[in-house]
Design an enzyme around this catalytic site. Structure first.
Site: not given
Length: 442
Positions: A352, A245, A408, A410, A363, A390, A386, A273, A42, A262, A356
């Site tokens: 990737h 991710h 990375r 970004e 996004h 890797y 970005e 971002d 709940d 990130d 974006h």
């Protein structure tokens, strides 16, 4: 600390008028609030309003529906929302209520949400087209079909039901893609908070800490500035930085690890971002710095293409060329630049795209291609840049010294009349800048 920003009701009214002009006088637009989501038993997840309703009204409560009826003499913008209820408000906090919605939001009329079933069929009557997001909320889809069928059942009495049902995103996504001056105030604030949070993490990091301790630094800065995380923050140390991710944020940070963070703040609905990758020790190893330099150059080249009139695809292509060239130079790929771009070999290290759209959604909405071609960049668009590399820890096709390195970089970029503005400027970006900042902070 700067004063909180407030979106003027006139900004929402201006967006509603623009949307109604595009929809036309024989259309009706229906935008329900986001449903509340159960977290467990709940208890609920913190409520986040549907981005379209937020964009058009600024209304933050659940159980609401905005109806736009262009050209309606008795009022074009109608909100259905919960009634005031002192007993419930004692538990859950104050409500605007229909009585307060007109003044607070600038809509033309407001009614109790429980009256929607009685009033909406009459608003549908005589409208040829319905703009609505079908498929997002099955329960509301069925209600809307029922209301339309009620109008259709009375055709013998002269009622005219809608006969076209169109995806609202065809109009509203394109409108939202171009940020207005009020939105940019909020996006700059989100960016500033995010820069402060990333700087705090670079100051705080020490070998032996846990990833979640750095996440706590981010969350503290976000909340202290009236913001929250725009998405699940990624704090990946060592090989975890190769997981695109990664959100577990549970591992211990080693002395020789890079840490990929990130994360971005969401301020009053608007997201930032940012990604930075930095050494836990404060100093890059030779291999870490070599790869970081390649990614930094890729971002620099992508930024150079971020100007009006260029295609969006050129931004990605510039990054790919720089990354592939660097991989060849360092020996992680072999062959010619043209060959490795053509056969996509670089995707093993860069799977990737380079960015974006960003706005009310991290996004954000908006088409990337028009009639099969990459769309042209125009002033008012905001997107991330970005690039990354890797090298999986189990990739035995490369020398061991490269394995487990994930990087990375970004930033958020606004397209201006002549060029671009990096909204997230001011945060150390190159390897040298990062080392200097961390040395000074310590």
């Amino acid at each position: 600390m700067p004063a909180p920003l407030k979106m003027p009701a006139s900004a929402h009214a201006r967006r509603r008028r623009q949307l109604m002009r595009m929809a036309g006088d024989d259309a009706i637009v229906i935008v329900p609030a986001a449903p509340e989501r159960i977290r467990s038993r709940d208890t609920h997840h913190p409520y986040r309003q549907d981005s379209d309703l937020l964009y058009l009204t600024g209304f933050l409560e659940p159980e609401a529906v905005l109806v736009l009826v262009p050209g309606r003499a008795h009022g074009e913008a109608i909100l259905f929302c919960r009634e005031r209820d002192p007993a419930r408000e004692a538990w859950d906090g104050p409500r605007v209520g229909p009585e307060g919605a007109v003044e607070a939001l600038g809509v033309d009329d407001a009614y109790p949400i429980n009256d929607l079933d009685d009033i909406l069929p009459g608003l549908l009557e005589g409208r040829r087209r319905v703009y609505y997001h079908f498929g997002r909320d099955v329960e509301f889809d069925l209600k809307l079909i029922g209301w339309v069928n009620r109008v259709r059942a009375m055709m013998k009495m002269g009622n005219r039901p809608p006969h076209e049902f169109l995806e609202l995103g065809h109009l509203l996504d394109e409108q939202r893609l171009f940020k207005d001056r009020d939105e940019l105030r909020f996006m700059r604030r989100a960016a500033k908070i995010s820069v402060e949070a990333h700087a705090a993490v670079m100051r705080a990091v020490r070998p032996g800490m846990y990833e979640y301790e750095l996440q706590a630094e981010l969350d503290y800065v976000f909340r202290r500035n009236g913001a929250e995380a725009a998405y699940g923050s990624i704090v990946g140390a060592g090989a975890n930085g190769c997981v695109l991710h990664y959100v577990a944020n549970q591992d211990r940070i080693g002395a020789s690890d890079l840490v990929l963070v990130d994360a971005g703040a969401e301020y009053r609905g608007y997201a930032a971002d940012i990604t930075r990758t930095f050494p836990a020790s404060g100093r890059f190893t030779k291999e870490q710095r070599a790869l970081h330099d390649v990614v930094h150059e890729a971002q620099r080249m992508a930024l150079a293409e971020s100007r009006p009139g260029n295609s969006y695809g050129r931004v990605h292509d510039a990054a790919v060329e720089a990354l592939t060239e660097g991989l060849l130079r360092l020996g992680l790929l072999k062959g010619t630049l043209e060959q490795r771009i053509a056969d996509g070999a670089y995707r093993r290290f860069y799977p990737h795209k380079t960015g974006h759209w960003i706005g009310l959604d991290v996004h954000d909405v908006g088409e990337y291609r028009i009639d099969g071609e990459s769309r042209l960049i125009e002033p008012g668009m905001v997107f991330t840049i970005e690039p990354g590399l890797y090298v999986r820890p189990d990739d035995t096709s490369v020398a061991a010294k490269w394995r487990g390195i994930g990087i990375r970089i970004e930033d958020d970029v606004l397209i201006t009349r002549d060029s671009h503005e990096v909204l997230t400027e001011g945060l150390a970006r190159s390897a040298g800048e990062i080392e200097d900042y961390m040395a000074g902070a310590r």
